[in-house]
Write a protein that holds these residues in place. Sequence first.
Motif, mmCIF file in Angstrom:
data_model
loop_
_atom_site.group_PDB
_atom_site.id
_atom_site.type_symbol
_atom_site.label_atom_id
_atom_site.label_comp_id
_atom_site.label_asym_id
_atom_site.label_seq_id
_atom_site.Cartn_x
_atom_site.Cartn_y
_atom_site.Cartn_z
ATOM 1 N N ASN A 167 -42.760 65.599 35.943
ATOM 2 C CA ASN A 167 -43.795 65.005 35.082
ATOM 3 C C ASN A 167 -43.755 65.617 33.687
ATOM 4 O O ASN A 167 -43.655 66.837 33.544
ATOM 5 C CB ASN A 167 -45.181 65.207 35.686
ATOM 6 N N ALA A 176 -44.221 71.328 47.895
ATOM 7 C CA ALA A 176 -44.773 69.967 47.915
ATOM 8 C C ALA A 176 -45.250 69.567 46.521
ATOM 9 O O ALA A 176 -45.016 68.430 46.075
ATOM 10 C CB ALA A 176 -45.923 69.881 48.915
ATOM 11 N N PHE A 177 -45.906 70.486 45.836
ATOM 12 C CA PHE A 177 -46.384 70.209 44.476
ATOM 13 C C PHE A 177 -45.216 69.876 43.553
ATOM 14 O O PHE A 177 -45.251 68.905 42.799
ATOM 15 C CB PHE A 177 -47.157 71.416 43.931
ATOM 16 N N ALA A 204 -42.271 68.826 44.397
ATOM 17 C CA ALA A 204 -41.645 67.562 44.798
ATOM 18 C C ALA A 204 -42.406 66.382 44.197
ATOM 19 O O ALA A 204 -41.806 65.380 43.797
ATOM 20 C CB ALA A 204 -41.603 67.458 46.317
ATOM 21 N N ASP A 205 -43.730 66.520 44.121
ATOM 22 C CA ASP A 205 -44.558 65.439 43.571
ATOM 23 C C ASP A 205 -44.578 65.425 42.043
ATOM 24 O O ASP A 205 -44.595 64.362 41.427
ATOM 25 C CB ASP A 205 -45.994 65.560 44.077
ATOM 26 N N TYR A 206 -44.607 66.597 41.425
ATOM 27 C CA TYR A 206 -44.849 66.678 39.977
ATOM 28 C C TYR A 206 -43.762 67.411 39.191
ATOM 29 O O TYR A 206 -43.940 67.680 37.999
ATOM 30 C CB TYR A 206 -46.192 67.376 39.711
ATOM 31 N N GLN A 246 -44.362 72.810 34.154
ATOM 32 C CA GLN A 246 -44.087 73.312 35.493
ATOM 33 C C GLN A 246 -43.828 74.815 35.505
ATOM 34 O O GLN A 246 -43.942 75.456 36.541
ATOM 35 C CB GLN A 246 -42.905 72.552 36.106
ATOM 36 N N SER A 275 -46.943 74.689 49.972
ATOM 37 C CA SER A 275 -47.715 73.859 49.039
ATOM 38 C C SER A 275 -47.054 73.808 47.658
ATOM 39 O O SER A 275 -47.123 72.791 46.972
ATOM 40 C CB SER A 275 -49.153 74.367 48.925
#
Length: 161
Positions: free
Chosen positions: A102, A94-95, A97-99, A74, A91
């Motif tokens: 990971n 949002a990215f 928040a999603d990844y 990240q 964006s």
Amino acid sequence: MDFFNPIALLLAAVSALVVGFVWYNPKVFGTIWMNEAGLTEESMKGANMAKIFVLAFIFAFLLAMTMMQMSIHQTGALSLIGGDASKALPSYTAFMADYGNNFRTYKHGALHGVLAGVFVALPILGTNALFERKSAKYTLINAGYWIVTLGVMGAIICGWK
């Protein structure tokens, strides 16, 4: 999301000294390493150990900072926006928040650390050892230390959120 974890970085730097204490212990690889390096017990006496350990810790901390970049993917997304998340487009939020978490595991960090040891430390140490006319045993002992150490550092830095 903040990737800079100063406690994890400090612990990773300390881990380099701990692994070295075990790795270069005479009952592990210390005696073989001394023989291959051309050192004796007598030549080891009289060194400024405070200076050696302080500098070793500083160097280990610099490596820990590098392992943060290598093992936490990240940080690449953060670098794409210039390093200041407060100025990022929605964006990015949002990215993240999603990844954002990971591959943030101890196992993944250890993998990156071992890869750094094999593909960065080993070639550097191996090249130096060739020109210094050191043995393969010397190279493997030192490279093995860095492979294990960077694996431990990567695990601590990547896994500790």
